[in-house]
Design a protein around this motif. Structure first.
Motif, PDB file in Angstrom:
ATOM      1  N   GLY A   1      89.928 117.204  48.757  1.00  0.00           N
ATOM      2  CA  GLY A   1      89.663 116.119  49.651  1.00  0.00           C
ATOM      3  C   GLY A   1      88.166 115.608  49.173  1.00  0.00           C
ATOM      4  N   PRO A   2      87.743 115.049  50.078  1.00  0.00           N
ATOM      5  CA  PRO A   2      86.426 114.447  49.829  1.00  0.00           C
ATOM      6  C   PRO A   2      85.179 115.168  50.359  1.00  0.00           C
ATOM      7  CG  PRO A   2      87.401 112.981  51.368  1.00  0.00           C
ATOM      8  CD  PRO A   2      88.198 114.127  51.277  1.00  0.00           C
ATOM      9  N   SER A   3      85.050 116.323  49.855  1.00  0.00           N
ATOM     10  CA  SER A   3      84.006 117.120  50.360  1.00  0.00           C
ATOM     11  C   SER A   3      83.869 118.370  48.905  1.00  0.00           C
ATOM     12  CB  SER A   3      84.205 117.922  51.737  1.00  0.00           C
ATOM     13  OG  SER A   3      84.653 119.331  51.372  1.00  0.00           O
ATOM     14  N   LEU A   4      82.568 119.125  49.079  1.00  0.00           N
ATOM     15  CA  LEU A   4      82.595 120.351  48.389  1.00  0.00           C
ATOM     16  C   LEU A   4      82.658 121.409  49.240  1.00  0.00           C
ATOM     17  CD1 LEU A   4      79.722 118.999  45.588  1.00  0.00           C
ATOM     18  CD2 LEU A   4      82.325 119.480  45.359  1.00  0.00           C
ATOM     19  N   GLY A   5      83.345 121.414  50.341  1.00  0.00           N
ATOM     20  CA  GLY A   5      83.552 122.814  51.360  1.00  0.00           C
ATOM     21  C   GLY A   5      84.408 123.549  50.582  1.00  0.00           C
ATOM     22  N   LEU A   6      84.682 124.499  51.330  1.00  0.00           N
ATOM     23  CA  LEU A   6      85.567 125.739  50.936  1.00  0.00           C
ATOM     24  C   LEU A   6      86.740 125.639  50.323  1.00  0.00           C
ATOM     25  CD1 LEU A   6      86.031 129.020  51.206  1.00  0.00           C
ATOM     26  CD2 LEU A   6      87.276 128.235  53.409  1.00  0.00           C
TER      27      LEU A   6
ATOM     28  N   HIS B   1      92.056 126.263  35.797  1.00  0.00           N
ATOM     29  CA  HIS B   1      91.436 126.545  34.346  1.00  0.00           C
ATOM     30  C   HIS B   1      90.482 125.198  34.083  1.00  0.00           C
ATOM     31  CE1 HIS B   1      95.362 128.611  34.091  1.00  0.00           C
ATOM     32  NE2 HIS B   1      94.710 129.509  33.676  1.00  0.00           N
ATOM     33  N   ASP B   2      91.055 123.977  34.589  1.00  0.00           N
ATOM     34  CA  ASP B   2      90.420 122.679  34.093  1.00  0.00           C
ATOM     35  C   ASP B   2      90.036 121.855  35.365  1.00  0.00           C
ATOM     36  OD1 ASP B   2      90.384 123.501  31.660  1.00  0.00           O
ATOM     37  OD2 ASP B   2      92.005 122.091  30.886  1.00  0.00           O
ATOM     38  N   VAL B   3      89.040 121.110  35.288  1.00  0.00           N
ATOM     39  CA  VAL B   3      88.806 120.064  36.345  1.00  0.00           C
ATOM     40  C   VAL B   3      88.956 119.068  35.637  1.00  0.00           C
ATOM     41  CG1 VAL B   3      86.907 119.280  38.200  1.00  0.00           C
ATOM     42  CG2 VAL B   3      86.989 121.644  37.089  1.00  0.00           C
ATOM     43  N   VAL B   4      89.651 118.016  36.601  1.00  0.00           N
ATOM     44  CA  VAL B   4      89.635 116.541  36.206  1.00  0.00           C
ATOM     45  C   VAL B   4      88.874 115.610  37.313  1.00  0.00           C
ATOM     46  CG1 VAL B   4      91.038 114.591  36.031  1.00  0.00           C
ATOM     47  CG2 VAL B   4      91.768 116.704  35.112  1.00  0.00           C
ATOM     48  N   ILE B   5      87.705 114.811  36.895  1.00  0.00           N
ATOM     49  CA  ILE B   5      86.877 114.056  37.747  1.00  0.00           C
ATOM     50  C   ILE B   5      87.212 112.822  37.788  1.00  0.00           C
ATOM     51  CG2 ILE B   5      84.438 113.370  38.525  1.00  0.00           C
ATOM     52  CD1 ILE B   5      83.447 116.429  37.019  1.00  0.00           C
ATOM     53  N   PRO B   6      87.913 112.080  38.859  1.00  0.00           N
ATOM     54  CA  PRO B   6      88.087 110.867  38.968  1.00  0.00           C
ATOM     55  C   PRO B   6      86.406 110.137  39.310  1.00  0.00           C
ATOM     56  CG  PRO B   6      89.632 112.074  40.468  1.00  0.00           C
ATOM     57  CD  PRO B   6      88.568 112.785  39.898  1.00  0.00           C
ATOM     58  N   VAL B   7      86.192 109.029  38.603  1.00  0.00           N
ATOM     59  CA  VAL B   7      85.094 108.371  39.453  1.00  0.00           C
ATOM     60  C   VAL B   7      85.325 106.860  39.237  1.00  0.00           C
ATOM     61  CG1 VAL B   7      83.165 109.827  38.546  1.00  0.00           C
ATOM     62  CG2 VAL B   7      83.968 107.986  37.063  1.00  0.00           C
ATOM     63  N   GLN B   8      84.953 105.866  40.239  1.00  0.00           N
ATOM     64  CA  GLN B   8      85.123 104.572  40.017  1.00  0.00           C
ATOM     65  C   GLN B   8      84.617 103.861  39.120  1.00  0.00           C
ATOM     66  OE1 GLN B   8      84.255 103.723  44.222  1.00  0.00           O
ATOM     67  NE2 GLN B   8      86.354 102.658  44.494  1.00  0.00           N
ATOM     68  N   ALA B   9      85.091 103.265  38.332  1.00  0.00           N
ATOM     69  CA  ALA B   9      84.426 102.731  37.148  1.00  0.00           C
ATOM     70  C   ALA B   9      83.316 101.728  37.130  1.00  0.00           C
ATOM     71  CB  ALA B   9      85.845 102.077  36.200  1.00  0.00           C
ATOM     72  N   ALA B  10      83.531 101.227  38.197  1.00  0.00           N
ATOM     73  CA  ALA B  10      82.455 100.088  38.748  1.00  0.00           C
ATOM     74  C   ALA B  10      81.344 100.750  39.843  1.00  0.00           C
ATOM     75  CB  ALA B  10      83.102  98.754  39.006  1.00  0.00           C
ATOM     76  N   SER B  11      81.217 102.019  39.912  1.00  0.00           N
ATOM     77  CA  SER B  11      80.424 102.229  40.870  1.00  0.00           C
ATOM     78  C   SER B  11      79.280 103.341  40.306  1.00  0.00           C
ATOM     79  CB  SER B  11      81.011 103.011  42.050  1.00  0.00           C
ATOM     80  OG  SER B  11      80.177 103.710  42.826  1.00  0.00           O
TER      81      SER B  11
ATOM     82  N   VAL C   1      91.709 118.626  40.689  1.00  0.00           N
ATOM     83  CA  VAL C   1      91.252 116.901  40.688  1.00  0.00           C
ATOM     84  C   VAL C   1      90.223 116.973  41.646  1.00  0.00           C
ATOM     85  CG1 VAL C   1      91.631 114.726  40.695  1.00  0.00           C
ATOM     86  CG2 VAL C   1      93.336 116.231  39.856  1.00  0.00           C
ATOM     87  N   ALA C   2      89.027 116.727  41.406  1.00  0.00           N
ATOM     88  CA  ALA C   2      88.060 116.934  42.611  1.00  0.00           C
ATOM     89  C   ALA C   2      86.871 115.848  42.250  1.00  0.00           C
ATOM     90  CB  ALA C   2      87.035 118.575  42.342  1.00  0.00           C
ATOM     91  N   ASN C   3      86.327 115.419  43.287  1.00  0.00           N
ATOM     92  CA  ASN C   3      85.153 114.631  43.622  1.00  0.00           C
ATOM     93  C   ASN C   3      84.952 114.576  44.945  1.00  0.00           C
ATOM     94  OD1 ASN C   3      83.146 112.717  43.335  1.00  0.00           O
ATOM     95  ND2 ASN C   3      83.909 111.424  41.822  1.00  0.00           N
ATOM     96  N   GLN C   4      83.597 114.849  45.395  1.00  0.00           N
ATOM     97  CA  GLN C   4      83.371 114.752  46.822  1.00  0.00           C
ATOM     98  C   GLN C   4      83.207 113.537  47.440  1.00  0.00           C
ATOM     99  OE1 GLN C   4      81.215 115.571  44.409  1.00  0.00           O
ATOM    100  NE2 GLN C   4      79.174 114.930  44.989  1.00  0.00           N
ATOM    101  N   LYS C   5      83.196 112.645  46.635  1.00  0.00           N
ATOM    102  CA  LYS C   5      83.017 111.222  47.080  1.00  0.00           C
ATOM    103  C   LYS C   5      84.552 110.667  47.456  1.00  0.00           C
ATOM    104  CE  LYS C   5      81.113 106.772  46.375  1.00  0.00           C
ATOM    105  NZ  LYS C   5      81.599 105.739  45.782  1.00  0.00           N
ATOM    106  N   GLY C   6      84.729 110.115  48.595  1.00  0.00           N
ATOM    107  CA  GLY C   6      85.920 109.555  49.419  1.00  0.00           C
ATOM    108  C   GLY C   6      86.535 108.493  48.267  1.00  0.00           C
ATOM    109  N   GLY C   7      87.566 108.164  48.284  1.00  0.00           N
ATOM    110  CA  GLY C   7      88.270 107.112  47.769  1.00  0.00           C
ATOM    111  C   GLY C   7      88.053 106.683  46.272  1.00  0.00           C
ATOM    112  N   VAL C   8      87.929 107.631  45.532  1.00  0.00           N
ATOM    113  CA  VAL C   8      87.650 107.417  44.136  1.00  0.00           C
ATOM    114  C   VAL C   8      88.719 107.479  43.165  1.00  0.00           C
ATOM    115  CG1 VAL C   8      85.169 108.280  44.074  1.00  0.00           C
ATOM    116  CG2 VAL C   8      86.794 109.850  43.660  1.00  0.00           C
TER     117      VAL C   8
END
Ligand SMILES: Nc1ncnc2c1ncn2[C@@H]1O[C@H](COP(=O)(O)OP(=O)(O)OP(=O)(O)O)[C@@H](O)[C@H]1O
Ligand SMILES: [Mg+2]
Length: 309
Positions: A182-187, A197-207, A58-65
């Motif tokens: 965490g909120p980064s695309l680091g190591l 196998h799979d990535v799940v990307i959460p994004v804020q629906a109103a941002s 579960v990934a997204n480099q933006k914090g708090g999404v």
């Protein structure tokens, strides 16, 4: 891994008379806004992964999404479907999953042996030895400690492929492992993508800014795909804190365009999240009838079984 039987609660399936969203194969962006109904998108091309030890980052480099909420609620929904699930907290922040759903250490385990993810990266223990029970039967965690941040600075040998080795090369008895990045695309996040196998990307629906962030994430995923993990795919986009609005509709349509084979899962706004966190309870326990819980339940069903109910 040591299990603790004390203080655990069972995770049950949701009642089936709840208000699940409609499922469509395409996000409807043509009809007038007033006729439009929010729906979960399951593209005709979507297939669940037929693997035994399924790993989701579960990934997204933006914090708090909503990465941590998504990891936990998808994980518990899978537990309710009979899966044995482990969540790896790959985020060094103190206010992360570990403070929300702490590891339950058996009383006979000394402080020094309460391994966390950092110990796995430094080869002081195996992933199995850093996996602990939680208050939920069937849900296990690999906790994080703030010293996990040193992994990003020091880059211990083999760090990038560490999780992949433990999750893909070593036998264990988990049906699903979810990596809460965490909120980064680091190591740490990259090593989760290398293992998954799979990535799940959460994004804020109103941002609307989240769409731009997702594009940078896509570039990283693509790099990992081409060099280290050819089969990696984006399986789902979760539109968190979702309220019906024309902006949310537009953002969902953009995400569907960017990831045409992925599920689009609206996770509706729930005001109880903060209260649940205060009580150290998952939303599924604190507020089992919340629409967001139903949305995650439906999403988990499609992800692992190809169907919602
Ligand atoms: N369905 C929802 N309803 C209401 N609020 C939500 C919902 N989903 C997420 N949020 C809000 O987003 C906040 C952040 O969620 P979460 O901690 O899961 O994000 P995160 O991406 O893991 O953050 P970080 O990048 O710091 O790890 C929550 O505390 C809550 O306020
Ligand atoms: Mg988080």
């Amino acid at each position: 891994m040591k299990e603790t039987q004390e203080q655990t609660v069972p995770v049950r399936r949701l009642r089936d008379d709840l208000a699940f969203l409609d499922i469509v194969t395409e996000w409807d962006s043509l009809s007038g806004y007033h006729q439009w109904k929010a729906a979960a998108v399951v593209p005709a091309t979507f297939r669940p992964r037929p693997v035994e030890r399924y790993v989701i980052a579960v990934a997204n480099q933006k914090g708090g999404v909503g990465k941590t909420i998504t990891s936990l609620e998808l994980g518990l929904a899978m537990v309710a479907r009979g899966k044995r699930v482990r969540i790896i907290n790959a985020d060094p922040q103190e206010a992360s999953l570990t403070s929300w759903v702490p590891a339950l250490y058996p009383a006979d385990v000394a402080e020094a042996d309460r391994y966390t993810l950092t110990d796995v990266y430094y080869e002081r223990c195996t992933l199995a030895q850093a996996t602990w029970s939680t208050r939920y039967e069937g849900l296990f965690v690999v906790p994080s400690h703030p010293d996990l941040a040193t992994v990003e600075k020091e880059v211990p040998t083999g760090a990038e492929t560490c999780l992949r080795y433990h999750l893909r090369e070593v036998e264990d008895d988990f049906d699903v492992t979810i990596i809460d990045s965490g909120p980064s695309l680091g190591l740490l996040s990259v090593s989760g993508l290398v293992a998954a196998h799979d990535v799940v990307i959460p994004v804020q629906a109103a941002s609307a800014l989240d769409i731009k962030g997702a594009v940078a994430l896509y570039a990283t995923i693509h790099r990992v795909q081409s060099r280290m993990n050819r089969d990696l795919r984006v399986a789902a986009v979760v539109l968190t804190d979702f309220e019906r609005s024309s902006l949310a509709r537009e953002i969902g349509a953009e995400m569907a365009k960017a990831f045409p084979d992925a599920l689009i899962i609206p996770a509706r706004t729930c005001v109880d999240i903060g209260k649940a966190q205060m009580k150290q309870q998952a939303l599924r326990e604190f507020s089992p009838n919340a629409t967001a819980v139903q949305d995650y339940d439906q999403g988990a069903g499609v992800l692992v079984e190809g169907r919602a109910a």
